[in-house]
Write a protein that holds these residues in place. Sequence first.
Motif, PDB file in Angstrom:
ATOM      1  N   ASP A  76       0.898  -1.513   0.337  1.00 49.24           N
ATOM      2  CA  ASP A  76       0.052   0.093  -0.381  1.00 49.24           C
ATOM      3  C   ASP A  76       1.183   1.068  -0.387  1.00 49.24           C
ATOM      4  O   ASP A  76       0.417   2.008  -0.387  1.00 49.24           O
ATOM      5  N   LEU A  78       3.311   9.192   5.073  1.00 54.03           N
ATOM      6  CA  LEU A  78       1.713   9.576   5.913  1.00 54.03           C
ATOM      7  C   LEU A  78       2.511  10.953   6.171  1.00 54.03           C
ATOM      8  O   LEU A  78       1.012  11.668   5.955  1.00 54.03           O
ATOM      9  N   CYS A 115      -0.454  13.782   4.203  1.00 54.78           N
ATOM     10  CA  CYS A 115      -1.516  14.947   5.665  1.00 54.78           C
ATOM     11  C   CYS A 115      -1.035  16.563   5.352  1.00 54.78           C
ATOM     12  O   CYS A 115      -1.701  17.160   4.385  1.00 54.78           O
ATOM     13  N   ARG A 134      -0.162  -1.245  13.659  1.00 55.35           N
ATOM     14  CA  ARG A 134       1.512  -1.571  13.401  1.00 55.35           C
ATOM     15  C   ARG A 134       2.133  -0.365  14.768  1.00 55.35           C
ATOM     16  O   ARG A 134       1.638  -0.259  15.728  1.00 55.35           O
ATOM     17  N   ALA A 135       2.978  -0.577  13.858  1.00 52.49           N
ATOM     18  CA  ALA A 135       4.123   0.536  15.319  1.00 52.49           C
ATOM     19  C   ALA A 135       3.828   1.862  15.243  1.00 52.49           C
ATOM     20  O   ALA A 135       3.114   2.681  14.801  1.00 52.49           O
ATOM     21  N   VAL A 149       4.631   4.805  15.500  1.00 50.39           N
ATOM     22  CA  VAL A 149       5.135   5.942  14.836  1.00 50.39           C
ATOM     23  C   VAL A 149       4.593   6.024  13.340  1.00 50.39           C
ATOM     24  O   VAL A 149       3.419   6.923  13.171  1.00 50.39           O
ATOM     25  N   VAL A 150       3.552   4.754  13.249  1.00 47.89           N
ATOM     26  CA  VAL A 150       2.626   5.162  11.788  1.00 47.89           C
ATOM     27  C   VAL A 150       1.500   5.232  12.121  1.00 47.89           C
ATOM     28  O   VAL A 150       0.441   5.717  11.764  1.00 47.89           O
ATOM     29  N   ALA A 174       0.862   9.086  13.257  1.00 51.83           N
ATOM     30  CA  ALA A 174       0.860   9.683  11.223  1.00 51.83           C
ATOM     31  C   ALA A 174      -0.274   9.464  10.972  1.00 51.83           C
ATOM     32  O   ALA A 174      -1.377  10.443  10.313  1.00 51.83           O
ATOM     33  N   ALA A 175      -1.288   8.195  11.162  1.00 56.65           N
ATOM     34  CA  ALA A 175      -2.338   8.058  10.896  1.00 56.65           C
ATOM     35  C   ALA A 175      -3.605   8.290  11.121  1.00 56.65           C
ATOM     36  O   ALA A 175      -4.992   8.406  10.666  1.00 56.65           O
ATOM     37  N   ARG A 212      -3.526  11.041  12.696  1.00 49.42           N
ATOM     38  CA  ARG A 212      -3.722  12.348  11.337  1.00 49.42           C
ATOM     39  C   ARG A 212      -4.718  12.477  10.342  1.00 49.42           C
ATOM     40  O   ARG A 212      -5.622  13.474  10.107  1.00 49.42           O
ATOM     41  N   LEU A 213      -4.283  11.248   9.459  1.00 48.80           N
ATOM     42  CA  LEU A 213      -4.821  11.399   8.099  1.00 48.80           C
ATOM     43  C   LEU A 213      -5.948  11.037   8.350  1.00 48.80           C
ATOM     44  O   LEU A 213      -7.100  10.930   7.424  1.00 48.80           O
ATOM     45  N   THR A 261      -5.165   0.659   9.249  1.00 51.92           N
ATOM     46  CA  THR A 261      -4.999   1.330   8.040  1.00 51.92           C
ATOM     47  C   THR A 261      -3.973   1.545   6.986  1.00 51.92           C
ATOM     48  O   THR A 261      -4.393   1.955   6.218  1.00 51.92           O
ATOM     49  N   SER A 262      -4.651  -0.585   6.474  1.00 52.34           N
ATOM     50  CA  SER A 262      -4.139  -0.063   5.107  1.00 52.34           C
ATOM     51  C   SER A 262      -4.865   0.016   4.661  1.00 52.34           C
ATOM     52  O   SER A 262      -4.848   0.541   3.205  1.00 52.34           O
ATOM     53  N   MET A 286      -5.315   3.759   3.996  1.00 53.18           N
ATOM     54  CA  MET A 286      -4.679   4.278   3.048  1.00 53.18           C
ATOM     55  C   MET A 286      -5.138   4.074   0.912  1.00 53.18           C
ATOM     56  O   MET A 286      -4.565   5.255   0.958  1.00 53.18           O
ATOM     57  N   THR A 344      -6.701   6.800   0.765  1.00 49.07           N
ATOM     58  CA  THR A 344      -6.057   7.909   1.115  1.00 49.07           C
ATOM     59  C   THR A 344      -5.849   8.556  -0.595  1.00 49.07           C
ATOM     60  O   THR A 344      -5.906   9.503  -0.888  1.00 49.07           O
TER      61      THR A 344
END
Lengths: 92, 160
Positions: free
Chosen positions: A22, A49, A53, B106-107, B109-110, B113-114, B116-117, B129-130, B133, B136
């Motif tokens: 992905d 990511l 954003c 996931r981790a 950190v990911v 950010a996810a 926020r997305l 999450t996948s 994306m 997105t």
Amino acid sequence: MSNRRSRQSSSAPRISDDQMIDLVTKLRQILPEIGQRRRSDKVSASKVLQETCNYIRNLNREVDNLSERLSQLLESVDEDSPEAAVIRSLLM
Amino acid sequence: MASADKLINTDVPEKDVFALHFLRSLSNLRTQNPLNSPDKSIDRVRKIKKAAYVSMARAAGGNSRLWSRALLRRAAKDDNKSVRFSRRKRKVTWKISSKRRRSNQRAPVVEEAAERLRNLVPGGGGMETSKLMEETAHYIKCLSMQVKVMQCLVDGLSQK
């Protein structure tokens, strides 16, 4: 779903395979915009990511600006032929 | 899991599909307010902006995408209109409650950010999450297409 921990290049977090796919797909679309600063497999997930954003926020801002300009332009437009021609050309 | 075989489709329609939907929305706006133009220009801008997002969601496939569905639902809620679904089939959706979503994390950190997305993409809150994306990617493509259409329109109207 096996997590390939041998893939720990930089500070890349643990990501599963399909998420990697992905990410790569997303990257290929985003890269033209951010100017291909890095090679695809070295970018960390969170960086991608984050860039995404920012990009979305920029696009939203552009939509706002363009909506404002359109509002002004459409106000000053009368129902004459030049504008109809423009619209027709867009539809072609 | 043969996840590499599953091709993620993020194709978007051509630009003229977006243009057509947007122009239709705009002309609807004009017929709604022919002579009693709203005094506040901010109302006009808001309506145009909303028309942009709604027409984009329709051009992108209406209910076939999670983000467009969420966008249209949100817009219809604002109007207090009932949302019309073309197909009322209860398909398996990717919507996962946040409790279940946490088990697939996931981790950190990911995930940060996810998160926020998720606030930026319509309907992102319920997505894993996948899937987020994938949505997105499609959303960004459609958004940039919409921006191009609006830019063309502005350019065309500016050259009088």
